[in-house]
Write a protein that holds these residues in place. Structure first.
Motif, PDB file in Angstrom:
ATOM      1  N   LEU A 138       0.820  -1.207   0.000  1.00 38.21           N
ATOM      2  CA  LEU A 138       0.000   0.000   0.000  1.00 38.21           C
ATOM      3  C   LEU A 138       0.855   1.258   0.000  1.00 38.21           C
ATOM      4  N   THR A 139       1.970   1.232   0.706  1.00 41.56           N
ATOM      5  CA  THR A 139       2.841   2.402   0.818  1.00 41.56           C
ATOM      6  C   THR A 139       3.871   2.494  -0.304  1.00 41.56           C
ATOM      7  N   ASN A 140       3.871   1.519  -1.191  1.00 41.19           N
ATOM      8  CA  ASN A 140       4.828   1.442  -2.303  1.00 41.19           C
ATOM      9  C   ASN A 140       6.250   1.155  -1.840  1.00 41.19           C
ATOM     10  N   LEU A 141       6.413   0.580  -0.654  1.00 43.51           N
ATOM     11  CA  LEU A 141       7.737   0.170  -0.213  1.00 43.51           C
ATOM     12  C   LEU A 141       8.183  -1.100  -0.922  1.00 43.51           C
ATOM     13  N   ILE A 142       7.237  -1.840  -1.455  1.00 46.58           N
ATOM     14  CA  ILE A 142       7.552  -3.002  -2.290  1.00 46.58           C
ATOM     15  C   ILE A 142       7.152  -2.680  -3.720  1.00 46.58           C
ATOM     16  N   THR A 143       8.084  -2.827  -4.639  1.00 44.41           N
ATOM     17  CA  THR A 143       7.749  -2.669  -6.052  1.00 44.41           C
ATOM     18  C   THR A 143       7.846  -3.990  -6.800  1.00 44.41           C
ATOM     19  N   THR A 144       8.426  -5.014  -6.178  1.00 42.97           N
ATOM     20  CA  THR A 144       8.564  -6.304  -6.836  1.00 42.97           C
ATOM     21  C   THR A 144       8.599  -7.430  -5.815  1.00 42.97           C
ATOM     22  N   GLU A 145       8.121  -8.595  -6.210  1.00 45.26           N
ATOM     23  CA  GLU A 145       8.255  -9.810  -5.423  1.00 45.26           C
ATOM     24  C   GLU A 145       9.252 -10.750  -6.085  1.00 45.26           C
ATOM     25  N   ALA A 146       9.904 -10.306  -7.156  1.00 52.44           N
ATOM     26  CA  ALA A 146      10.862 -11.125  -7.897  1.00 52.44           C
ATOM     27  C   ALA A 146      12.276 -10.770  -7.469  1.00 52.44           C
ATOM     28  N   VAL A 147      12.965 -11.698  -6.824  1.00 53.62           N
ATOM     29  CA  VAL A 147      14.319 -11.440  -6.355  1.00 53.62           C
ATOM     30  C   VAL A 147      15.247 -11.100  -7.512  1.00 53.62           C
ATOM     31  N   ALA A 148      14.968 -11.651  -8.683  1.00 54.36           N
ATOM     32  CA  ALA A 148      15.826 -11.408  -9.843  1.00 54.36           C
ATOM     33  C   ALA A 148      15.834  -9.947 -10.261  1.00 54.36           C
ATOM     34  N   GLU A 149      14.844  -9.179  -9.867  1.00 53.05           N
ATOM     35  CA  GLU A 149      14.851  -7.750 -10.180  1.00 53.05           C
ATOM     36  C   GLU A 149      15.771  -6.986  -9.238  1.00 53.05           C
TER      37      GLU A 149
END
Length: 309
Positions: free
Chosen positions: A233-244
């Motif tokens: 919600l806070t945009n602290l996560i932009t990806t769940e893919a470690v490869a990124e």
């Protein structure tokens, strides 16, 4: 002459053990990990230190950033970055916060370099070919560290990491905030730095929800640990893919670009082949810590170190 103090986000930290392998997969903890975790806990009480961790041939490597942001941290990072090709590199954070204005300065440098951010602590894991660097995901990013996390152009928070927020406060009075006295000058500093922090949050792509969650927690209460839903919600996560975060050296740019083009909800699993994962058992969740534990002099003209609990 009145001393103008900078505000600090500070919090107590507890460090657990774990590992994220160089090949970008979680691995089980190895003997000696507990001792490494204890050493990292002590480092988190010191001014922030930067070091480069090489992980060839599996990945490019990462920047380890451990400790509290002080008035020296922007200069220390500039010295660390001098002569290095850091553009697009990953920063692994393990910090209990520190100076608001100095963290903002560092965060803007990181965004200019396109650095990627995550939470963790660098450890050594025994392997058949000898000790190898790895990232323990069960580390802590508290207070102003959360806004350094936000500075990443790509932001990945592993399961087991603890991201905690609370209000900004006068660092020299955070230990017993309700009993302290405050002047009109103090209130001016608070409101000024809230404005600076708000601008930084929106410039980095964060949301008002992050400010709301943080500014609703006074320093005499436990830090608020952000849930997985709140991290999104806070945009602290932009990806769940470690490869990124740490793309393998042999990964074609087009493959990583394809991951970025998909919505976050569709990127839970990477399309780039990774090494087989040995999942780390998640340790029992620690109770929320109190704020204002590791105060250090920060923000320009600070004087002696504030007392610690």
């Amino acid at each position: 002459m009145k001393l103008v103090r900078s505000l600090k986000f500070v919090g107590k930290a507890l460090l657990c053990a774990g590992a994220l392998r160089l090949a970008l997969a979680f691995v089980t903890a190895a003997p000696g990990t507990a001792a490494q975790a204890a050493a990292q806990l002590e480092e988190r009480k010191l001014p922030m230190r930067f070091s480069w961790v090489a992980c060839e041939p599996n990945c490019r490597g990462w920047i380890s950033a451990v400790g509290i942001v002080t008035s020296d941290t922007p200069k220390d990072f500039d010295e660390f970055a001098r002569g290095r090709q850091l553009s697009g590199a990953a920063v692994v954070l393990d910090s209990s916060g520190g100076s608001v204005n100095d963290a903002i300065a560092v965060g803007r440098r990181w965004r200019k370099l396109g650095l990627r951010t995550t939470v963790g602590s660098t450890i050594q894991v025994p392997t058949a070919s000898g000790p190898q660097a790895a990232i323990a995901p069960q580390a802590y990013c508290e207070s102003m560290c959360v806004f350094l996390l936000l500075a990443g152009s790509v932001r990945y928070v592993p399961e087991g990491a603890h991201v905690r927020v609370h209000q900004i406060w006068m660092g020299d009075r955070a230990d017993d905030a309700r009993a302290a006295s405050y002047t009109a000058q103090d209130m001016m500093i608070v409101e000024r730095d809230i404005g600076r922090l708000a601008k930084f949050t929106f410039d980095m792509g964060g949301t008002g929800d992050l400010l709301s969650l943080a500014l609703n927690v006074p320093p005499w209460e436990n830090l608020h640990e952000l849930s997985r839903q709140e991290l999104v919600l806070t945009n602290l996560i932009t990806t769940e893919a470690v490869a990124e975060l740490l793309p393998p050296l042999d990964t074609a740019p087009a493959a990583v670009a394809a991951l970025k083009s998909k919505p976050l909800q569709e990127r839970v699993a990477s399309e780039v082949p990774l090494a087989p994962a040995m999942l780390l058992p998640v340790a029992a969740k620690q109770a929320p810590t109190k704020t204002a534990d590791a105060s250090l002099p920060t923000g320009g003209q600070a004087a002696a170190a504030a007392p610690q609990r």
